[in-house]
Scaffold this active site. Structure first.
Site, PDB file in Angstrom:
ATOM      1  N   LEU A 113       0.808  -1.210   0.000  1.00  0.00           N
ATOM      2  CA  LEU A 113       0.000   0.000   0.000  1.00  0.00           C
ATOM      3  C   LEU A 113       0.847   1.267   0.000  1.00  0.00           C
ATOM      4  O   LEU A 113       0.417   2.299  -0.492  1.00  0.00           O
ATOM      5  CB  LEU A 113      -0.934   0.016   1.218  1.00  0.00           C
ATOM      6  CG  LEU A 113      -1.915  -1.157   1.313  1.00  0.00           C
ATOM      7  CD1 LEU A 113      -2.772  -1.024   2.555  1.00  0.00           C
ATOM      8  CD2 LEU A 113      -2.788  -1.230   0.070  1.00  0.00           C
TER       9      LEU A 113
ATOM     10  N   ASP B 261       0.358  12.794  15.640  1.00  0.00           N
ATOM     11  CA  ASP B 261       0.529  13.134  14.216  1.00  0.00           C
ATOM     12  C   ASP B 261      -0.828  13.223  13.532  1.00  0.00           C
ATOM     13  O   ASP B 261      -1.026  12.711  12.432  1.00  0.00           O
ATOM     14  CB  ASP B 261       1.417  12.106  13.524  1.00  0.00           C
ATOM     15  CG  ASP B 261       1.941  12.623  12.170  1.00  0.00           C
ATOM     16  OD1 ASP B 261       1.883  13.839  11.938  1.00  0.00           O
ATOM     17  OD2 ASP B 261       2.396  11.806  11.358  1.00  0.00           O
TER      18      ASP B 261
ATOM     19  N   VAL C 180       3.534  -0.469   4.545  1.00  0.00           N
ATOM     20  CA  VAL C 180       2.174  -0.922   4.825  1.00  0.00           C
ATOM     21  C   VAL C 180       1.730  -1.851   3.699  1.00  0.00           C
ATOM     22  O   VAL C 180       1.830  -1.513   2.519  1.00  0.00           O
ATOM     23  CB  VAL C 180       1.200   0.261   4.944  1.00  0.00           C
ATOM     24  CG1 VAL C 180      -0.192  -0.238   5.331  1.00  0.00           C
ATOM     25  CG2 VAL C 180       1.703   1.253   5.973  1.00  0.00           C
TER      26      VAL C 180
END
Length: 534
Positions: free
Chosen positions: A22, A138, A30
């Site tokens: 991904l 974040d 990922v």
């Protein structure tokens, strides 16, 4: 977008079959994977150079332990993790839908209704995250996914538990994106610790960016942005009304002056009620049920839990129930604006983007999204007729139906709640939202002086439902949380008073009462049956 598998990418991680890459970030890669139960998940794999760092491994373990405690209310659910694997990895639910950053890039600033839905959704997520003792650190548009089931805040790969902050984070190992960092993140000499208030600051910057298409502390370099955050007021031009005031408070330099996530949520929902938030009800999606968090991706993942399972003896359970009712509203608002015809009118034939809920944005700053094909979501043909949002915003008369006994609540003139056939004027109610809670008001004209349901103790310390004055008190405020369906396919709810306990039916006494259940399951559920406009 999908990066495609590369030479050296793993075919399997633990019990997960890897399907696609991904994206990459500063912390790792990922992958889209399939669980042993056949469910698609997102797996975040730590970079090998980090995995051999004992300090990083300790931080990763601390983060995972806390992340597992975050309930899946507008957050990507943590399903599994293996901090001891080489390299370590984290498994979370895979969310199909664009990031908020992508929506803003493609469509520009959001309209008022869309903006308010996003603001509520992210505040809900922060309430859940902070309630579990975690700081996101974040939060930004790239870490908010807008999916058909509602918004999801992602990337707990850099969230820090309060306990882990001093143990694992050095001052020169700052994690986050400058434009959304609170002043205390830059100025260690200020004496302000980095706590949940830093996420509230990021929420304010995120909402301002979604409203205007620009950051409120814009500069031509990260250093310039940081200096503006430390020394200048935010530029909120283009953001108006009550939301502007709330964003301004969230962006205060002093963390003590910022509201908490729960205070944000209360004020946002109060503002929505005052201005008639149900104007988006013409595109409601079907309300989902609240799922129970699965820590390890077991066989029950993706399956609706039986409508019971309430351990409501603790404060944690009570705030979870309150969050659940908010999520139900968000779930019918967000899909309407993102996937409705107005936003898809020029995207016919294009496949939506699936994003990695695994924390595709890692410490280094790159965001990853998948291009897994999916059917183009559209508004349900029956959405316009769905009365759920109108009920929850107090615009429809309702029967409060006791699912287990197929009877309805009533408030007769003598002022004690009974159950009956739902045919009399004393059986009609309306909800009056109050923050994340509700007052339940009878429409029986014979009890107009005390029309709201409230909890009353009798001489034997039994707690009963009676008529009370319609003002928000500990006795008259109830959370109404979806948990499953009744035998007619309607959403079933649990009704809880935070001060006194769960509204229950006693089969032995044949009466409605209220009590804390401790470790016992909640076994009384209610459906809200529409009986026309107020």
């Amino acid at each position: 977008m999908s990066d495609g598998m590369r030479p050296g990418d793993p075919a399997r991680l633990g019990g997960y079959d890897v399907l696609d890459r991904l994206g990459d970030g500063g912390m790792g890669t990922v992958f889209l994977a399939r669980s042993p139960q056949g469910r698609q998940v997102a797996v975040k794999v730590v970079r090998p150079e980090f995995s051999h760092d004992e300090e990083f491994r300790g931080r990763f373990r601390s983060e995972v332990n806390r992340a597992r405690q975050v309930p899946p209310f507008c957050t990507a659910e943590v399903l599994d993790a293996d901090p001891d694997h080489n390299p370590p990895y984290l498994v979370v639910e895979y969310v199909e839908g664009p990031s908020l950053a992508q929506v803003i890039r493609d469509r520009g600033p959001l309209g008022a209704a869309q903006l308010h839905s996003i603001a509520v959704g992210v505040a809900t997520a922060l309430t859940a995250i902070h309630g579990a003792g975690v700081i996101h650190r974040d939060l930004k548009p790239a870490n908010v996914l807008v999916a058909p089931g509602g918004i999801k805040v992602i990337d707990f790969g850099i969230a820090r538990a309060f306990e882990a902050t001093s143990q694992h984070t050095r001052t020169n190992q700052m994690v986050g994106t400058v434009s959304y960092m609170a002043p205390e993140r830059f100025d260690a000499s200020s004496g302000h610790t980095v706590g949940p208030a830093a996420d509230i600051f990021a929420w304010g910057a995120l909402v301002a960016h979604a409203a205007t298409g620009r950051n409120p502390f814009g500069g031509d370099s990260p250093t310039a942005v940081a200096m503006r955050i430390l020394t200048q007021p935010p530029d909120l031009t283009g953001l108006g009304g009550a939301l502007r005031e709330l964003v301004a408070r969230a962006l205060e330099k002093d963390p003590a002056a910022r509201p908490t996530a729960r205070e944000l949520l209360d004020e946002l929902l109060t503002a929505a009620n005052q201005r008639g938030a149900a104007e988006t009800a013409q595109r409601l999606a079907e309300m989902p049920t609240v799922r129970t968090a699965q820590a390890h991706g077991g066989a029950d993942q993706g399956r609706r839990s039986k409508p019971s399972a309430g351990r409501v003896g603790s404060g944690r359970r009570r705030w979870l129930i309150a969050l659940g009712s908010v999520v139900a509203v968000i779930a019918v608002l967000v899909p309407a604006f993102l996937f409705g015809p107005r936003l898809l009118d020029d995207q016919a034939g294009s496949a939506p983007t699936g994003s990695a809920a695994a924390g595709s944005q890692a410490a280094g700053g790159a965001s990853a999204a998948a291009s897994t094909p999916a059917a183009t979501p559209t508004a349900s043909p029956s959405a316009a007729a769905d009365p759920t949002q109108a009920i929850l915003t107090g615009q429809r008369r309702i029967l409060v139906h006791v699912v287990e006994i197929d009877r309805d609540l009533s408030l007769p003139s003598y002022g004690e709640v009974e159950v009956g056939g739902g045919t009399g004027k004393d059986a009609l109610f309306v909800l009056e939202p109050d923050g994340v809670d509700y007052m339940i008001k009878s429409l029986n004209p014979e009890i107009a002086h005390r029309p709201c349901l409230g909890v009353k103790r009798d001489g034997d310390d039994n707690k009963l439902l009676v008529g009370a004055e319609c003002r928000p008190t500990k006795a008259t405020r109830f959370s109404i949380t979806p948990e499953g369906k009744d035998d007619k396919g309607r959403t079933a709810y649990v009704i809880v008073n935070e001060e006194y306990g769960v509204v229950q039916w006693s089969p032995t006494k044949s009466e409605i009462y209220v009590e804390f259940m401790g470790d016992a399951p909640v076994d009384t559920h209610f459906s809200l049956v529409d009986r026309g406009a107020v």
